[in-house]
Design a protein around this motif. Structure first.
Motif, PDB file in Angstrom:
ATOM      1  N   MET A   1       0.825  -1.194   0.000  1.00  0.00           N
ATOM      2  CA  MET A   1       0.000   0.000   0.000  1.00  0.00           C
ATOM      3  C   MET A   1       0.868   1.257   0.000  1.00  0.00           C
ATOM      4  SD  MET A   1      -1.449   0.317   3.947  1.00  0.00           S
ATOM      5  CE  MET A   1      -1.891   2.050   3.898  1.00  0.00           C
ATOM      6  N   PHE A   2       0.324   2.333  -0.400  1.00  0.00           N
ATOM      7  CA  PHE A   2       0.988   3.633  -0.344  1.00  0.00           C
ATOM      8  C   PHE A   2      -0.026   4.627   0.204  1.00  0.00           C
ATOM      9  CE2 PHE A   2       1.577   7.849  -2.274  1.00  0.00           C
ATOM     10  CZ  PHE A   2       2.844   8.151  -1.803  1.00  0.00           C
ATOM     11  N   TYR A   3       0.406   5.496   1.093  1.00  0.00           N
ATOM     12  CA  TYR A   3      -0.513   6.552   1.528  1.00  0.00           C
ATOM     13  C   TYR A   3       0.243   7.852   1.728  1.00  0.00           C
ATOM     14  CZ  TYR A   3       1.000   6.065   6.463  1.00  0.00           C
ATOM     15  OH  TYR A   3       1.728   6.044   7.625  1.00  0.00           O
ATOM     16  N   GLU A   4      -0.482   8.931   1.591  1.00  0.00           N
ATOM     17  CA  GLU A   4       0.063  10.249   1.917  1.00  0.00           C
ATOM     18  C   GLU A   4      -0.521  10.632   3.269  1.00  0.00           C
ATOM     19  OE1 GLU A   4       0.297  13.219  -1.287  1.00  0.00           O
ATOM     20  OE2 GLU A   4      -0.597  11.697  -2.594  1.00  0.00           O
ATOM     21  N   PRO A   5       0.332  10.848   4.278  1.00  0.00           N
ATOM     22  CA  PRO A   5      -0.172  11.122   5.629  1.00  0.00           C
ATOM     23  C   PRO A   5      -1.246  12.198   5.683  1.00  0.00           C
ATOM     24  CG  PRO A   5       2.185  10.767   5.701  1.00  0.00           C
ATOM     25  CD  PRO A   5       1.807  10.759   4.244  1.00  0.00           C
ATOM     26  N   LYS A   6      -1.174  13.177   4.837  1.00  0.00           N
ATOM     27  CA  LYS A   6      -2.183  14.251   4.890  1.00  0.00           C
ATOM     28  C   LYS A   6      -3.578  13.720   4.547  1.00  0.00           C
ATOM     29  CE  LYS A   6      -1.219  15.959   0.172  1.00  0.00           C
ATOM     30  NZ  LYS A   6      -2.304  15.273  -0.513  1.00  0.00           N
ATOM     31  N   ASP A   7      -3.660  12.558   3.855  1.00  0.00           N
ATOM     32  CA  ASP A   7      -4.957  12.003   3.466  1.00  0.00           C
ATOM     33  C   ASP A   7      -5.424  10.882   4.396  1.00  0.00           C
ATOM     34  OD1 ASP A   7      -4.863  13.672   1.262  1.00  0.00           O
ATOM     35  OD2 ASP A   7      -3.882  12.152   0.003  1.00  0.00           O
ATOM     36  N   GLY A   8      -4.591  10.495   5.390  1.00  0.00           N
ATOM     37  CA  GLY A   8      -4.943   9.378   6.274  1.00  0.00           C
ATOM     38  C   GLY A   8      -4.403   8.074   5.742  1.00  0.00           C
ATOM     39  N   HIS A   9      -4.383   7.025   6.612  1.00  0.00           N
ATOM     40  CA  HIS A   9      -3.781   5.742   6.241  1.00  0.00           C
ATOM     41  C   HIS A   9      -4.815   4.641   6.052  1.00  0.00           C
ATOM     42  CE1 HIS A   9      -4.413   5.171  10.502  1.00  0.00           C
ATOM     43  NE2 HIS A   9      -3.648   6.205  10.747  1.00  0.00           N
ATOM     44  N   GLY A  10      -6.014   4.811   6.584  1.00  0.00           N
ATOM     45  CA  GLY A  10      -7.057   3.806   6.418  1.00  0.00           C
ATOM     46  C   GLY A  10      -6.862   2.540   7.231  1.00  0.00           C
ATOM     47  N   LEU A  11      -5.863   2.497   8.096  1.00  0.00           N
ATOM     48  CA  LEU A  11      -5.602   1.322   8.941  1.00  0.00           C
ATOM     49  C   LEU A  11      -6.226   1.546  10.322  1.00  0.00           C
ATOM     50  CD1 LEU A  11      -1.841   0.907   7.972  1.00  0.00           C
ATOM     51  CD2 LEU A  11      -3.733  -0.577   7.250  1.00  0.00           C
ATOM     52  N   PRO A  12      -6.410   0.461  11.101  1.00  0.00           N
ATOM     53  CA  PRO A  12      -7.036   0.642  12.420  1.00  0.00           C
ATOM     54  C   PRO A  12      -6.219   1.546  13.345  1.00  0.00           C
ATOM     55  CG  PRO A  12      -6.712  -1.711  11.927  1.00  0.00           C
ATOM     56  CD  PRO A  12      -6.135  -0.941  10.785  1.00  0.00           C
ATOM     57  N   HIS A  13      -4.891   1.546  13.196  1.00  0.00           N
ATOM     58  CA  HIS A  13      -4.025   2.389  14.030  1.00  0.00           C
ATOM     59  C   HIS A  13      -2.980   3.044  13.143  1.00  0.00           C
ATOM     60  CE1 HIS A  13      -5.759   0.492  17.555  1.00  0.00           C
ATOM     61  NE2 HIS A  13      -5.523  -0.684  16.985  1.00  0.00           N
ATOM     62  N   ASN A  14      -2.566   4.214  13.517  1.00  0.00           N
ATOM     63  CA  ASN A  14      -1.523   4.917  12.762  1.00  0.00           C
ATOM     64  C   ASN A  14      -0.234   4.085  12.778  1.00  0.00           C
ATOM     65  OD1 ASN A  14       0.345   6.658  11.674  1.00  0.00           O
ATOM     66  ND2 ASN A  14      -0.227   8.408  12.962  1.00  0.00           N
ATOM     67  N   PRO A  15       0.283   3.692  11.612  1.00  0.00           N
ATOM     68  CA  PRO A  15       1.492   2.846  11.605  1.00  0.00           C
ATOM     69  C   PRO A  15       2.789   3.624  11.798  1.00  0.00           C
ATOM     70  CG  PRO A  15       0.782   3.254   9.357  1.00  0.00           C
ATOM     71  CD  PRO A  15      -0.225   3.930  10.258  1.00  0.00           C
ATOM     72  N   PHE A  16       2.732   4.947  11.857  1.00  0.00           N
ATOM     73  CA  PHE A  16       3.962   5.750  11.786  1.00  0.00           C
ATOM     74  C   PHE A  16       5.005   5.320  12.803  1.00  0.00           C
ATOM     75  CE2 PHE A  16       6.498   9.574  12.899  1.00  0.00           C
ATOM     76  CZ  PHE A  16       7.164   9.716  11.690  1.00  0.00           C
ATOM     77  N   ASN A  17       4.609   5.167  14.080  1.00  0.00           N
ATOM     78  CA  ASN A  17       5.652   4.873  15.068  1.00  0.00           C
ATOM     79  C   ASN A  17       6.085   3.405  15.043  1.00  0.00           C
ATOM     80  OD1 ASN A  17       3.707   3.595  16.633  1.00  0.00           O
ATOM     81  ND2 ASN A  17       4.223   4.700  18.517  1.00  0.00           N
ATOM     82  N   ALA A  18       5.449   2.594  14.172  1.00  0.00           N
ATOM     83  CA  ALA A  18       5.928   1.222  13.966  1.00  0.00           C
ATOM     84  C   ALA A  18       6.926   1.155  12.808  1.00  0.00           C
ATOM     85  CB  ALA A  18       4.747   0.291  13.682  1.00  0.00           C
ATOM     86  N   LEU A  19       7.121   2.282  12.115  1.00  0.00           N
ATOM     87  CA  LEU A  19       8.003   2.292  10.949  1.00  0.00           C
ATOM     88  C   LEU A  19       9.429   2.668  11.324  1.00  0.00           C
ATOM     89  CD1 LEU A  19       5.625   4.186   8.472  1.00  0.00           C
ATOM     90  CD2 LEU A  19       5.802   1.731   8.910  1.00  0.00           C
ATOM     91  N   ILE A  20       9.577   3.336  12.454  1.00  0.00           N
ATOM     92  CA  ILE A  20      10.897   3.809  12.879  1.00  0.00           C
ATOM     93  C   ILE A  20      11.192   3.106  14.198  1.00  0.00           C
ATOM     94  CG2 ILE A  20      12.268   5.852  13.430  1.00  0.00           C
ATOM     95  CD1 ILE A  20      10.068   7.450  11.845  1.00  0.00           C
ATOM     96  N   THR A  21      11.741   1.902  14.092  1.00  0.00           N
ATOM     97  CA  THR A  21      11.928   1.079  15.290  1.00  0.00           C
ATOM     98  C   THR A  21      13.221   0.276  15.185  1.00  0.00           C
ATOM     99  OG1 THR A  21      10.698  -0.736  14.280  1.00  0.00           O
ATOM    100  CG2 THR A  21       9.460   0.777  15.705  1.00  0.00           C
ATOM    101  N   PRO A  22      13.774  -0.181  16.306  1.00  0.00           N
ATOM    102  CA  PRO A  22      13.407   0.242  17.668  1.00  0.00           C
ATOM    103  C   PRO A  22      13.976   1.625  17.954  1.00  0.00           C
ATOM    104  CG  PRO A  22      15.271  -1.270  17.752  1.00  0.00           C
ATOM    105  CD  PRO A  22      14.881  -1.161  16.307  1.00  0.00           C
ATOM    106  N   ARG A  23      13.226   2.412  18.719  1.00  0.00           N
ATOM    107  CA  ARG A  23      13.730   3.733  19.086  1.00  0.00           C
ATOM    108  C   ARG A  23      14.281   3.697  20.513  1.00  0.00           C
ATOM    109  NH1 ARG A  23       8.963   4.504  17.158  1.00  0.00           N
ATOM    110  NH2 ARG A  23       7.958   5.196  19.067  1.00  0.00           N
ATOM    111  N   PRO A  24      15.451   4.313  20.722  1.00  0.00           N
ATOM    112  CA  PRO A  24      15.941   4.421  22.103  1.00  0.00           C
ATOM    113  C   PRO A  24      15.000   5.299  22.916  1.00  0.00           C
ATOM    114  CG  PRO A  24      17.250   5.803  20.635  1.00  0.00           C
ATOM    115  CD  PRO A  24      16.282   5.041  19.762  1.00  0.00           C
ATOM    116  N   ILE A  25      15.013   5.101  24.201  1.00  0.00           N
ATOM    117  CA  ILE A  25      14.160   5.909  25.081  1.00  0.00           C
ATOM    118  C   ILE A  25      15.047   6.815  25.921  1.00  0.00           C
ATOM    119  CG2 ILE A  25      12.505   5.848  26.977  1.00  0.00           C
ATOM    120  CD1 ILE A  25      11.617   3.081  25.881  1.00  0.00           C
ATOM    121  N   GLY A  26      14.845   8.106  25.760  1.00  0.00           N
ATOM    122  CA  GLY A  26      15.508   9.051  26.647  1.00  0.00           C
ATOM    123  C   GLY A  26      14.580   9.287  27.830  1.00  0.00           C
TER     124      GLY A  26
END
Ligand code: FMN
Length: 201
Positions: A1-26
């Motif tokens: 799939m492809f989406y433009e964030p300004k138009d929404g993703h159509g998924l049950p939850h926003n996938p954005f923070n699952a795309l940049i992982t693992p993130r360190p925790i400060g």
């Protein structure tokens, strides 16, 4: 799939923070000008330079009892200092507890039962049992696109390393198992390492 964030993703939850992982925790500790101690996790966090060593974290919304920022940003903006505490797996629950939307006067160290120690160079508390603490001097607060999106940059001016995490002079992640932020409500922890040499090394 492809989406433009300004138009929404159509998924049950926003996938954005699952795309940049693992993130360190400060795990950021700070003190208000009134002396209220504060502790909160930020996974939009990273190191950004070696010389001098510098870190950043980003705050993505505001608290109702602050003027357009969260407590950590307000305290750091007002005092010019903060500390980054490294999160080991044994403190994952406590770290999560400190992310609650508590009033600005609430001391999350006390609320979550976390022992604090004084920083050495700055007037700020730190997590006594953390594998490492980075004492920082604020260098820049930058407003970025969107409402209440703020990036805080700091120079690391003092570093505490827990002695048991040093093995043969190496700060060994396998001892404390750093916690990383994944997408959704998921986390990970480091239990094994592999090594790669760069081309030409
Ligand atoms: C693991 C984890 C990572 C988080 N990362 C961020 C982040 O990068 N930016 C942000 O604004 N909030 C983040 N939060 C939410 C803050 O911790 C939460 O809003 C907290 O109440 C802020 O505290 P403060 O107002 O004392 O600074 C995170 C929460 C958790 C549990």
């Amino acid at each position: 799939m492809f989406y433009e964030p300004k138009d929404g993703h159509g998924l049950p939850h926003n996938p954005f923070n699952a795309l940049i992982t693992p993130r360190p925790i400060g795990w950021i500790s700070s003190r208000s000008p009134d002396g209220d101690d504060n502790l909160a996790p930020y996974s939009f966090f990273n190191g950004v330079a070696y010389v001098p060593p510098q870190v950043m974290f980003a705050s993505t919304s505001a608290k109702p009892d602050q003027d357009g920022v969260k407590d950590s940003v307000a305290n750091i903006r007002d005092t010019g200092v903060f500390c980054v505490n490294v999160v080991g797996y044994d403190m994952a629950e406590e770290m999560n507890q400190t992310s609650g939307p508590w009033a600005k006067e609430v001391d999350e160290f006390t609320d979550a039962g976390i022992e604090k120690a004084a920083c050495t160079l700055i007037d700020c508390p730190r997590v006594a049992a953390a594998p490492a603490n980075l004492e920082c001097r604020l260098t820049q607060v930058v407003q970025i696109e969107g409402e209440a999106n703020t990036v805080v940059f700091g120079e690391v001016i003092g570093v505490h390393l827990r002695e048991d995490c040093l093995r043969d002079g190496i700060f060994d992640a396998r001892v404390f198992q750093p916690v990383g932020r994944m997408g959704y409500r998921d986390f990970t922890r480091v239990t094994e390492l592999f090594t790669l040499r760069r081309p030409g090394e």
